[in-house]
Design a protein around this motif. Structure first.
Motif, PDB file in Angstrom:
ATOM      1  N   THR A 145      -3.570   6.373   9.211  1.00  0.00           N
ATOM      2  CA  THR A 145      -4.219   6.062   7.724  1.00  0.00           C
ATOM      3  C   THR A 145      -5.139   5.127   7.448  1.00  0.00           C
ATOM      4  O   THR A 145      -4.954   4.503   8.837  1.00  0.00           O
ATOM      5  CB  THR A 145      -3.278   6.157   7.067  1.00  0.00           C
ATOM      6  OG1 THR A 145      -2.303   4.670   7.325  1.00  0.00           O
ATOM      7  CG2 THR A 145      -1.917   6.634   7.371  1.00  0.00           C
ATOM      8  N   ASP A 146      -5.729   4.930   6.575  1.00  0.00           N
ATOM      9  CA  ASP A 146      -6.573   3.765   6.248  1.00  0.00           C
ATOM     10  C   ASP A 146      -5.537   2.332   6.349  1.00  0.00           C
ATOM     11  O   ASP A 146      -6.328   0.975   7.008  1.00  0.00           O
ATOM     12  CB  ASP A 146      -7.178   3.790   5.570  1.00  0.00           C
ATOM     13  CG  ASP A 146      -6.197   3.824   4.051  1.00  0.00           C
ATOM     14  OD1 ASP A 146      -5.617   4.665   3.361  1.00  0.00           O
ATOM     15  OD2 ASP A 146      -6.351   2.850   3.108  1.00  0.00           O
ATOM     16  N   LYS A 161      -5.558   6.518   1.075  1.00  0.00           N
ATOM     17  CA  LYS A 161      -6.809   6.206   0.718  1.00  0.00           C
ATOM     18  C   LYS A 161      -7.191   7.861   1.522  1.00  0.00           C
ATOM     19  O   LYS A 161      -8.305   8.685   1.130  1.00  0.00           O
ATOM     20  CB  LYS A 161      -7.880   5.955   0.648  1.00  0.00           C
ATOM     21  CG  LYS A 161      -7.646   4.700  -0.767  1.00  0.00           C
ATOM     22  CD  LYS A 161      -8.349   3.624  -0.819  1.00  0.00           C
ATOM     23  CE  LYS A 161      -8.118   2.842  -2.249  1.00  0.00           C
ATOM     24  NZ  LYS A 161      -9.614   1.659  -2.404  1.00  0.00           N
ATOM     25  N   GLU A 162      -6.288   7.573   3.259  1.00  0.00           N
ATOM     26  CA  GLU A 162      -6.978   8.572   3.378  1.00  0.00           C
ATOM     27  C   GLU A 162      -5.909   8.651   5.139  1.00  0.00           C
ATOM     28  O   GLU A 162      -5.408   7.784   5.437  1.00  0.00           O
ATOM     29  CB  GLU A 162      -8.383   7.688   4.391  1.00  0.00           C
ATOM     30  CG  GLU A 162      -8.786   8.717   5.575  1.00  0.00           C
ATOM     31  CD  GLU A 162     -10.619   7.675   6.114  1.00  0.00           C
ATOM     32  OE1 GLU A 162     -10.265   8.338   7.782  1.00  0.00           O
ATOM     33  OE2 GLU A 162     -11.041   7.098   5.893  1.00  0.00           O
ATOM     34  N   LYS A 202      -5.259   1.251  10.325  1.00  0.00           N
ATOM     35  CA  LYS A 202      -6.837   0.553  10.675  1.00  0.00           C
ATOM     36  C   LYS A 202      -6.977  -0.424   9.557  1.00  0.00           C
ATOM     37  O   LYS A 202      -7.325  -2.162  10.549  1.00  0.00           O
ATOM     38  CB  LYS A 202      -7.505   1.592  10.403  1.00  0.00           C
ATOM     39  CG  LYS A 202      -8.138   2.328  10.981  1.00  0.00           C
ATOM     40  CD  LYS A 202      -8.585   3.816  10.434  1.00  0.00           C
ATOM     41  CE  LYS A 202      -8.650   5.135  11.274  1.00  0.00           C
ATOM     42  NZ  LYS A 202      -9.315   5.615  11.011  1.00  0.00           N
ATOM     43  N   GLY A 203      -6.478  -0.350   8.817  1.00  0.00           N
ATOM     44  CA  GLY A 203      -6.500  -1.805   8.005  1.00  0.00           C
ATOM     45  C   GLY A 203      -5.580  -3.266   8.903  1.00  0.00           C
ATOM     46  O   GLY A 203      -6.441  -4.555   8.602  1.00  0.00           O
ATOM     47  N   ARG A 219       0.744  -0.808   0.377  1.00  0.00           N
ATOM     48  CA  ARG A 219       0.147   0.464  -0.164  1.00  0.00           C
ATOM     49  C   ARG A 219       0.404   1.434  -0.305  1.00  0.00           C
ATOM     50  O   ARG A 219       0.875   2.320  -0.441  1.00  0.00           O
ATOM     51  CB  ARG A 219      -0.780  -0.082   1.139  1.00  0.00           C
ATOM     52  CG  ARG A 219      -1.526  -1.301   1.701  1.00  0.00           C
ATOM     53  CD  ARG A 219      -2.598  -1.433  -0.082  1.00  0.00           C
ATOM     54  NE  ARG A 219      -4.018  -0.097  -0.105  1.00  0.00           N
ATOM     55  CZ  ARG A 219      -4.342   0.224  -0.595  1.00  0.00           C
ATOM     56  NH1 ARG A 219      -4.182  -0.797  -2.071  1.00  0.00           N
ATOM     57  NH2 ARG A 219      -4.771   1.359  -1.394  1.00  0.00           N
ATOM     58  N   GLU A 272      -5.077   1.422  16.805  1.00  0.00           N
ATOM     59  CA  GLU A 272      -5.812   1.326  16.034  1.00  0.00           C
ATOM     60  C   GLU A 272      -7.460   1.761  17.339  1.00  0.00           C
ATOM     61  O   GLU A 272      -8.494   1.889  16.287  1.00  0.00           O
ATOM     62  CB  GLU A 272      -6.464   1.366  15.148  1.00  0.00           C
ATOM     63  CG  GLU A 272      -5.189   1.899  14.574  1.00  0.00           C
ATOM     64  CD  GLU A 272      -3.800   3.470  13.933  1.00  0.00           C
ATOM     65  OE1 GLU A 272      -4.771   4.131  14.516  1.00  0.00           O
ATOM     66  OE2 GLU A 272      -2.825   3.063  14.394  1.00  0.00           O
ATOM     67  N   ASN A 305      -5.839  11.040   8.555  1.00  0.00           N
ATOM     68  CA  ASN A 305      -6.393  11.676   9.502  1.00  0.00           C
ATOM     69  C   ASN A 305      -5.180  11.898  10.945  1.00  0.00           C
ATOM     70  O   ASN A 305      -4.055  11.325  10.954  1.00  0.00           O
ATOM     71  CB  ASN A 305      -7.590  11.302  10.199  1.00  0.00           C
ATOM     72  CG  ASN A 305      -8.802  10.952   9.128  1.00  0.00           C
ATOM     73  OD1 ASN A 305      -9.159  11.995   8.574  1.00  0.00           O
ATOM     74  ND2 ASN A 305      -8.893  10.240   8.774  1.00  0.00           N
TER      75      ASN A 305
END
Length: 289
Positions: A55-56, A42-43, A59-60, A37, A82, A45
């Motif tokens: 980031t996303d 993509k995200e 979390k993933g 990745r 997270e 915060n």
């Protein structure tokens, strides 16, 4: 003369249900996905400060690790970065609620998120398992270098399957130390800066690469003489602390008390320079107490 044949690569994905194998497998799978990745976030915060990123992908990766662990150990508890609200108080509350669990997995899906966002190749997956509050397994995986650091309580620590030993530096002047520029700008960073200023002319050199877990893995591997930072969380250091201890080093808080999973003010070293390091931090009023 025949050229030396390369050593066979030790497989990291183990098809066993032992906790260590599950930790290795989870770290390996999450790490490879995180690496895939890079540049595709993509995200992004922020959490407790503009410098504290999430980031996303963080979390993933944590969701992936949770699922892999709970597949084998559905009754175990999990404390993941997270899943906790931002800030020191929230972290302390979450740990206090979780640490009474018989088996507690402590996860940082990406330690060094800012590095990951920037494409700076110094970040890792950190997974630890505590039994009744004591860390018994620590796994740190660096997907960029494909380095898997593994420790089991009482069984030593290994990288690429080879035993690790801390450095043999006898004094600070001979040591390269890691330090941290903590994202907590109101409390932790000013304290850490006092320590950095005091250590700058007392050591061979200082390094601040931006991942507490990898700093600790490097202390365990003898690549660094020590590491200190105020303002850390259990998931930053649980796995790395065991790596250092199982490699023959020492881990305490900044005033010399033994490490436990609630420590937020950390000093780790090869043991030989530990007291000298503690003394410098005390004299510089950089203990955070």
């Amino acid at each position: 003369m025949k050229p030396l044949e390369p050593k066979p690569k030790i497989p990291y994905v183990v098809g066993s249900k032992s906790p260590t194998a599950v930790a290795i497998n989870s770290a390996s799978k999450a790490g490879e996905w995180i690496k895939s990745r890079l540049g595709l976030i993509k995200e992004i915060n922020t959490k407790c400060s503009p410098q504290d990123l999430v980031t996303d992908v963080d979390k993933g990766a944590e969701l992936m690790i949770r699922k892999l662990i709970l597949t084998h150990f559905p009754d175990h508890s999990i404390l993941g970065e997270e899943g906790v609200e931002p800030g020191a108080e929230a972290s302390e509350r979450a740990l206090n609620q979780a640490k009474e669990a018989e088996y507690l997995w402590i996860i940082d899906p990406i330690d060094g998120t800012t590095n990951f966002v920037q494409g700076f190749p110094f970040f890792c997956v950190s997974i630890a398992l505590a039994y009744r509050g004591e860390v018994i397994i620590g796994v740190i995986y660096d997907p960029i270098r494909d380095e898997m650091f593994v420790a089991e309580k009482g069984k030593g620590a290994y990288v690429h399957g080879n035993p690790m030993k801390v450095s043999r530096d006898e004094k600070l002047a001979d040591s390269v130390l890691a330090v941290g520029f903590n994202p907590d700008r109101s409390y932790a960073l000013p304290v850490n800066m006092k320590g950095i200023n005091a250590l700058a002319d007392r050591t061979l050199s200082l390094r601040a690469a931006g991942s507490a877990a990898l700093h600790l893995a490097y202390v365990a591997a003898g690549r660094l003489g020590g590491y200190c930072e105020v303002g850390l969380n259990a998931w930053d250091i649980a796995a790395g602390a065991l790596l250092v201890k199982e490699s023959g080093g020492m881990v305490t808080d900044t005033t010399g008390n033994p490490y436990d999973i609630g420590v937020r003010r950390l000093v780790a070293s090869n043991g030989r320079i530990h007291q000298e390091l503690l003394d410098v931090l005390k004299n510089a009023e950089a203990t955070g107490v």
